[in-house]
Design a protein around this motif. Structure first.
Motif, PDB file in Angstrom:
ATOM      1  N   UNK A   1     -23.620  33.482 -43.013  1.00 36.35           N
ATOM      2  CA  UNK A   1     -22.177  33.333 -43.233  1.00 36.35           C
ATOM      3  C   UNK A   1     -21.579  34.637 -43.746  1.00 36.35           C
ATOM      4  N   UNK A   2     -22.279  35.291 -44.696  1.00 36.46           N
ATOM      5  CA  UNK A   2     -21.752  36.542 -45.249  1.00 36.46           C
ATOM      6  C   UNK A   2     -21.669  37.624 -44.177  1.00 36.46           C
ATOM      7  N   UNK A   3     -22.667  37.672 -43.276  1.00 34.29           N
ATOM      8  CA  UNK A   3     -22.621  38.647 -42.179  1.00 34.29           C
ATOM      9  C   UNK A   3     -21.448  38.335 -41.256  1.00 34.29           C
ATOM     10  N   UNK A   4     -21.247  37.052 -40.956  1.00 32.49           N
ATOM     11  CA  UNK A   4     -20.125  36.667 -40.109  1.00 32.49           C
ATOM     12  C   UNK A   4     -18.792  37.054 -40.718  1.00 32.49           C
ATOM     13  N   UNK A   5     -18.648  36.861 -42.032  1.00 27.54           N
ATOM     14  CA  UNK A   5     -17.396  37.224 -42.701  1.00 27.54           C
ATOM     15  C   UNK A   5     -17.176  38.735 -42.689  1.00 27.54           C
ATOM     16  N   UNK A   6     -18.237  39.491 -42.837  1.00 30.03           N
ATOM     17  CA  UNK A   6     -18.097  40.946 -42.793  1.00 30.03           C
ATOM     18  C   UNK A   6     -17.665  41.407 -41.397  1.00 30.03           C
ATOM     19  N   UNK A   7     -18.304  40.828 -40.389  1.00 33.68           N
ATOM     20  CA  UNK A   7     -17.916  41.182 -39.017  1.00 33.68           C
ATOM     21  C   UNK A   7     -16.448  40.829 -38.782  1.00 33.68           C
TER      22      UNK A   7
ATOM     23  N   UNK B   1     -27.119  46.549 -44.310  1.00 27.60           N
ATOM     24  CA  UNK B   1     -27.896  46.052 -45.456  1.00 27.60           C
ATOM     25  C   UNK B   1     -28.010  44.534 -45.416  1.00 27.60           C
ATOM     26  N   UNK B   2     -26.946  43.850 -44.988  1.00 28.11           N
ATOM     27  CA  UNK B   2     -27.010  42.393 -44.878  1.00 28.11           C
ATOM     28  C   UNK B   2     -27.959  41.961 -43.772  1.00 28.11           C
ATOM     29  N   UNK B   3     -27.913  42.680 -42.651  1.00 32.54           N
ATOM     30  CA  UNK B   3     -28.831  42.354 -41.555  1.00 32.54           C
ATOM     31  C   UNK B   3     -30.274  42.593 -41.982  1.00 32.54           C
ATOM     32  N   UNK B   4     -30.513  43.703 -42.704  1.00 32.61           N
ATOM     33  CA  UNK B   4     -31.859  43.992 -43.204  1.00 32.61           C
ATOM     34  C   UNK B   4     -32.322  42.898 -44.167  1.00 32.61           C
ATOM     35  N   UNK B   5     -31.424  42.430 -45.033  1.00 37.01           N
ATOM     36  CA  UNK B   5     -31.752  41.346 -45.951  1.00 37.01           C
ATOM     37  C   UNK B   5     -32.142  40.087 -45.186  1.00 37.01           C
ATOM     38  N   UNK B   6     -31.409  39.785 -44.115  1.00 37.33           N
ATOM     39  CA  UNK B   6     -31.722  38.611 -43.300  1.00 37.33           C
ATOM     40  C   UNK B   6     -33.104  38.753 -42.655  1.00 37.33           C
ATOM     41  N   UNK B   7     -33.412  39.947 -42.139  1.00 34.52           N
ATOM     42  CA  UNK B   7     -34.717  40.168 -41.519  1.00 34.52           C
ATOM     43  C   UNK B   7     -35.848  40.069 -42.538  1.00 34.52           C
ATOM     44  N   UNK B   8     -35.623  40.632 -43.726  1.00 30.82           N
ATOM     45  CA  UNK B   8     -36.641  40.541 -44.773  1.00 30.82           C
ATOM     46  C   UNK B   8     -36.848  39.099 -45.214  1.00 30.82           C
ATOM     47  N   UNK B   9     -35.765  38.338 -45.289  1.00 28.58           N
ATOM     48  CA  UNK B   9     -35.890  36.935 -45.664  1.00 28.58           C
ATOM     49  C   UNK B   9     -36.620  36.141 -44.583  1.00 28.58           C
ATOM     50  N   UNK B  10     -36.396  36.516 -43.335  1.00 27.90           N
ATOM     51  CA  UNK B  10     -37.128  35.840 -42.265  1.00 27.90           C
ATOM     52  C   UNK B  10     -38.624  36.122 -42.388  1.00 27.90           C
ATOM     53  N   UNK B  11     -38.963  37.382 -42.668  1.00 27.25           N
ATOM     54  CA  UNK B  11     -40.372  37.716 -42.896  1.00 27.25           C
ATOM     55  C   UNK B  11     -40.919  36.936 -44.099  1.00 27.25           C
ATOM     56  N   UNK B  12     -40.108  36.870 -45.147  1.00 27.04           N
ATOM     57  CA  UNK B  12     -40.461  36.131 -46.360  1.00 27.04           C
ATOM     58  C   UNK B  12     -40.729  34.662 -46.019  1.00 27.04           C
ATOM     59  N   UNK B  13     -39.865  34.101 -45.226  1.00 29.89           N
ATOM     60  CA  UNK B  13     -40.010  32.710 -44.796  1.00 29.89           C
ATOM     61  C   UNK B  13     -41.300  32.530 -44.005  1.00 29.89           C
ATOM     62  N   UNK B  14     -41.625  33.468 -43.127  1.00 29.65           N
ATOM     63  CA  UNK B  14     -42.844  33.379 -42.328  1.00 29.65           C
ATOM     64  C   UNK B  14     -44.082  33.419 -43.223  1.00 29.65           C
ATOM     65  N   UNK B  15     -44.052  34.263 -44.248  1.00 29.06           N
ATOM     66  CA  UNK B  15     -45.194  34.356 -45.159  1.00 29.06           C
ATOM     67  C   UNK B  15     -45.434  33.032 -45.859  1.00 29.06           C
ATOM     68  N   UNK B  16     -44.338  32.385 -46.299  1.00 28.25           N
ATOM     69  CA  UNK B  16     -44.463  31.128 -47.029  1.00 28.25           C
ATOM     70  C   UNK B  16     -44.752  29.948 -46.106  1.00 28.25           C
ATOM     71  N   UNK B  17     -43.916  29.778 -45.098  1.00 27.51           N
ATOM     72  CA  UNK B  17     -43.968  28.534 -44.336  1.00 27.51           C
ATOM     73  C   UNK B  17     -44.863  28.631 -43.106  1.00 27.51           C
ATOM     74  N   UNK B  18     -45.258  29.831 -42.721  1.00 34.48           N
ATOM     75  CA  UNK B  18     -46.253  30.021 -41.663  1.00 34.48           C
ATOM     76  C   UNK B  18     -47.413  30.801 -42.266  1.00 34.48           C
ATOM     77  N   UNK B  19     -47.868  30.278 -43.361  1.00 34.48           N
ATOM     78  CA  UNK B  19     -48.874  30.934 -44.195  1.00 34.48           C
ATOM     79  C   UNK B  19     -50.202  31.045 -43.456  1.00 34.48           C
ATOM     80  N   UNK B  20     -50.863  32.187 -43.616  1.00 33.40           N
ATOM     81  CA  UNK B  20     -52.187  32.412 -43.035  1.00 33.40           C
ATOM     82  C   UNK B  20     -53.118  32.800 -44.179  1.00 33.40           C
ATOM     83  N   UNK B  21     -54.148  32.025 -44.458  1.00 27.49           N
ATOM     84  CA  UNK B  21     -55.027  32.319 -45.602  1.00 27.49           C
ATOM     85  C   UNK B  21     -55.854  33.570 -45.376  1.00 27.49           C
TER      86      UNK B  21
END
Length: 528
Positions: free
Chosen positions: A39-45, A79-99
């Motif tokens: 939403x924040x990226x959309x508002x900035x655009x 910076x907002x797009x980078x934050x979104x990409x980092x959060x996606x990676x963060x999400x993958x680490x947590x919810x698509x966890x590989x031991x």
């Protein structure tokens, strides 16, 4: 209006911070973050477009200001797009966890049945009833949610998500499913994620050849031959044959029942929670989730996931009383006493056999011998008395005794695996002495498993390493506390690990316990 959109962005980040506090469930946490950052990226655009196309009415000064605002918004957009990409990676680490035990980092092709690995610090054992937003499921045993992640994350390991098979209503061989729990070692669990379950056809198979499941995670502990991972699966039961003790001989060590049935369901005679079942084919398993236990998966600590959010925090340096610190010798859990000066004076029995006072070092040594050799030793006042007063162990099913051979510290023979390491009484630190089980021998170290010495989670399948060395032809274990020596069971390979058949014999031998306080203690342990 454009100015309001631009100035309101900190409000959205403020709301985002609030959601980080109150949204304790990792998957929803990241989905909410994705929503607000998007939403924040959309508002900035939108702000960039409005500023860039604003009508100036031939006012060059106003046009210059809107262009500058457009550029400012554009500069902050990456910076907002980078934050979104980092959060996606963060999400993958947590919810698509590989031991960490999955050593195939490239070309991963998990089966579709495999839904996910769950980081071990998210398991129900780490829920906290008094911490807001981190509580276990409030419905407890009355919860009918059969989502596999919900069962594993928001319920304790004693939770039975489905009733006894005989109590399941409207059973249909084509559609009725059941939740089962399977325990195996960490590497086998990883292999299952890639290649599916395999039918057990080696060793004694109580319910015949097939794939075995229990009704809860807790009750897989003494049924499985290996340890390190727990799998929660949704299973299509098909045609089910229910049996009891007197019918076991008809199905054990055979696949003859495969012709007419898809599943064998064993009704335990005394405790319905200990029911188990065996399916004939992995095609009946529809999906599963699994977690790898801490000694075999170090990624949670390496990535700091256990410290990332206050509501998923768990202590890796001090284990609470009664919690499992680790496993040794495949299937012998060590429980935390939390304080080496604390004595609960509460007796612990395993299948009617006295183990000792919770969770003292002597209790662990006796329980290790029972589980791994089917033997116990007599009661003593303190661990140091094992050296002076105990000269044998006794097999519990027939009373046969096997001698304990003493090897004083300084023996001409090196320490031997599966021996008891006995410590002397040592002032206020060890007023009763100490005993540990030697579970591995290295060229310069021994590895031991024990209770009431340290209260941290084990990083491997042992509690610590102790150096030893040879001096003038004699072997010395060099620990910070004085050691009597080690004692070895002279059994000539006549002992064996505790298995389901032996457990059933113990239950029959101790059947009179059904009306005693000891039996109530066992039931209380099962319910906890």
């Amino acid at each position: 209006m454009c100015w309001w959109f631009y100035k309101s962005l900190p409000i959205f980040y403020g709301i985002l911070t609030i959601y980080e506090v109150i949204c304790a469930r990792p998957k929803w946490r990241f989905l909410v973050r994705f929503l607000f950052i998007t939403i924040s990226i959309g508002l900035r655009v939108l702000a960039i477009i409005l500023y860039a196309t604003a009508s100036t009415h031939t006012n060059d000064k106003f046009f210059s200001r809107t262009q500058k605002l457009s550029w400012i918004c554009g500069i902050t957009l990456p910076s907002s797009i980078l934050t979104l990409l980092l959060d996606y990676y963060h999400y993958r680490v947590w919810w698509h966890y590989i031991p960490s035990c999955d050593q195939n980092p490239f070309h991963r092709r998990y089966l579709k049945k495999h839904r996910r690995f769950i980081p071990h610090h998210l398991m129900g054992a780490h829920r906290n009833e008094i911490q807001l937003w981190n509580e276990p499921c409030e419905l407890r045993q009355f919860c009918f949610n059969q989502t596999l992640e919900h069962i594993m994350i928001f319920h304790y390991n004693t939770h039975t998500p489905t009733p006894r098979w005989c109590d399941v209503p409207n059973k249909d061989p084509l559609t009725t499913t059941y939740i089962g729990f399977h325990r195996t070692d960490a590497q086998a669990a990883v292999n299952i994620a890639y290649t599916d379950f395999r039918t057990s056809r080696t060793g004694r198979q109580m319910l015949g050849f097939g794939i075995y499941f229990a009704r809860s995670s807790f009750h897989t502990q003494f049924k499985a031959r290996r340890n390190g991972a727990v799998i929660c699966a949704k299973i299509l039961m098909g045609r089910v044959l229910e049996i009891e003790n007197d019918e076991l001989a008809n199905v054990s060590n055979s696949d003859a029942w495969h012709q007419n049935f898809d599943t064998i369901y064993y009704r335990h005679p005394r405790n319905p929670l200990r029911d188990e079942f065996c399916i004939k084919s992995n095609e009946q398993i529809l999906k599963w989730v699994m977690y790898i236990e801490p000694p075999f998966d170090t990624k949670v600590e390496q990535y700091g996931l256990h410290r990332e959010f206050s509501d998923t925090l768990y202590n890796t340096t001090h284990v609470a009383y009664g919690e499992i610190m680790g496993y040794a010798s495949t299937n012998v859990p060590a429980y935390s006493n939390e304080n080496d000066t604390y004595i609960s004076y509460e007796s612990y029995y395993l299948y009617g056999v006295y183990m000792g006072i919770k969770w003292q070092c002597v209790e662990y040594a006796r329980r290790w011998l029972l589980i791994r050799k089917g033997c116990v030793f007599k009661s003593i006042v303190g661990a140091a008395d094992i050296w002076t007063e105990v000269d044998s162990v006794q097999r519990v099913i027939d009373g046969k005794c096997f001698p304990l051979k003493k090897h004083p510290n300084g023996s001409p023979l090196p320490p031997k695996n599966e021996s008891l390491l006995i410590y002397t009484r040592s002032g206020i630190d060890m007023p009763y002495g100490h005993v540990a089980m030697i579970v591995d021998i290295l060229p310069d170290f021994i590895r031991v498993a024990e209770e009431n010495y340290d209260f941290s989670y084990w990083s491997r399948n042992y509690s610590r390493e102790i150096p030893y060395r040879m001096i003038n032809g004699s072997y010395y274990v060099e620990d910070e506390y004085p050691v009597f020596g080690w004692m070895t069971v002279e059994d000539n390979n006549q002992t064996k690990p505790l298995d389901e058949a032996t457990i059933n014999i113990l239950i029959k031998l101790n059947g009179s316990l059904a009306s005693t306080k000891q039996y109530e203690t066992i039931q209380q342990q099962i319910r906890q």
